[in-house]
Design a protein around this motif. Structure first.
Motif, PDB file in Angstrom:
ATOM      1  N   ALA A  92       0.837  -1.203   0.000  1.00  0.00           N
ATOM      2  CA  ALA A  92       0.000   0.000   0.000  1.00  0.00           C
ATOM      3  C   ALA A  92       0.873   1.256   0.000  1.00  0.00           C
ATOM      4  O   ALA A  92       0.597   2.226  -0.721  1.00  0.00           O
ATOM      5  CB  ALA A  92      -0.931  -0.010   1.204  1.00  0.00           C
ATOM      6  N   ALA A  93       1.935   1.244   0.792  1.00  0.00           N
ATOM      7  CA  ALA A  93       2.848   2.386   0.832  1.00  0.00           C
ATOM      8  C   ALA A  93       3.566   2.547  -0.501  1.00  0.00           C
ATOM      9  O   ALA A  93       3.756   3.679  -0.983  1.00  0.00           O
ATOM     10  CB  ALA A  93       3.854   2.208   1.960  1.00  0.00           C
ATOM     11  N   GLU A 152       2.436   1.618  -3.460  1.00  0.00           N
ATOM     12  CA  GLU A 152       1.460   2.137  -4.414  1.00  0.00           C
ATOM     13  C   GLU A 152       1.241   3.644  -4.208  1.00  0.00           C
ATOM     14  O   GLU A 152       1.163   4.406  -5.173  1.00  0.00           O
ATOM     15  CB  GLU A 152       0.131   1.397  -4.269  1.00  0.00           C
ATOM     16  CG  GLU A 152      -0.906   1.833  -5.283  1.00  0.00           C
ATOM     17  CD  GLU A 152      -2.205   1.044  -5.169  1.00  0.00           C
ATOM     18  OE1 GLU A 152      -3.201   1.517  -5.737  1.00  0.00           O
ATOM     19  OE2 GLU A 152      -2.220  -0.014  -4.519  1.00  0.00           O
ATOM     20  N   ASN A 153       1.178   4.061  -2.961  1.00  0.00           N
ATOM     21  CA  ASN A 153       1.020   5.481  -2.648  1.00  0.00           C
ATOM     22  C   ASN A 153       2.212   6.278  -3.172  1.00  0.00           C
ATOM     23  O   ASN A 153       2.050   7.350  -3.765  1.00  0.00           O
ATOM     24  CB  ASN A 153       0.866   5.670  -1.138  1.00  0.00           C
ATOM     25  CG  ASN A 153       0.582   7.093  -0.763  1.00  0.00           C
ATOM     26  OD1 ASN A 153      -0.153   7.795  -1.437  1.00  0.00           O
ATOM     27  ND2 ASN A 153       1.168   7.531   0.338  1.00  0.00           N
ATOM     28  N   ASN A 196       2.028   6.574  -6.943  1.00  0.00           N
ATOM     29  CA  ASN A 196       1.028   7.562  -7.345  1.00  0.00           C
ATOM     30  C   ASN A 196       1.527   8.979  -7.102  1.00  0.00           C
ATOM     31  O   ASN A 196       1.289   9.873  -7.917  1.00  0.00           O
ATOM     32  CB  ASN A 196      -0.281   7.336  -6.594  1.00  0.00           C
ATOM     33  CG  ASN A 196      -0.981   6.068  -7.022  1.00  0.00           C
ATOM     34  OD1 ASN A 196      -0.763   5.563  -8.121  1.00  0.00           O
ATOM     35  ND2 ASN A 196      -1.794   5.533  -6.144  1.00  0.00           N
ATOM     36  N   ASN A 197       2.218   9.192  -5.992  1.00  0.00           N
ATOM     37  CA  ASN A 197       2.735  10.520  -5.676  1.00  0.00           C
ATOM     38  C   ASN A 197       3.914  10.909  -6.551  1.00  0.00           C
ATOM     39  O   ASN A 197       4.177  12.094  -6.733  1.00  0.00           O
ATOM     40  CB  ASN A 197       3.108  10.626  -4.201  1.00  0.00           C
ATOM     41  CG  ASN A 197       1.897  10.761  -3.326  1.00  0.00           C
ATOM     42  OD1 ASN A 197       0.960  11.470  -3.676  1.00  0.00           O
ATOM     43  ND2 ASN A 197       1.888  10.084  -2.201  1.00  0.00           N
TER      44      ASN A 197
END
Length: 67
Positions: free
Chosen positions: A43-44, A46-47, A50-51
């Motif tokens: 999840a981190a 993927e974040n 995206n960022n």
């Protein structure tokens, strides 16, 4: 004093650091890691991915400092 070039330089440095961290994370071996930790890690990651796209400077600022 003009702070914009310093801010642009810092933003470019931060983007480079983020790119390196993403590259390292994408090649991490999670084979023997607890599933809950793997989920949080993914999840981190993927974040961060995206960022990464959101950290691109507008051309008007990016052209003010050559790195």
């Amino acid at each position: 004093m003009h702070y914009l070039p310093l801010l642009v330089l810092q933003a470019k440095s931060n983007k480079t650091a983020l790119e390196i961290a993403i590259e390292m994370a994408e090649s991490a071996n999670l084979e023997n890691v607890v599933p809950a930790v793997v989920e949080e890690f993914n999840a981190a990651l993927e974040n961060a991915q995206n960022n990464r796209e959101n950290t691109i400077l507008p051309e008007e600022y990016a052209s003010t400092v050559a790195v």
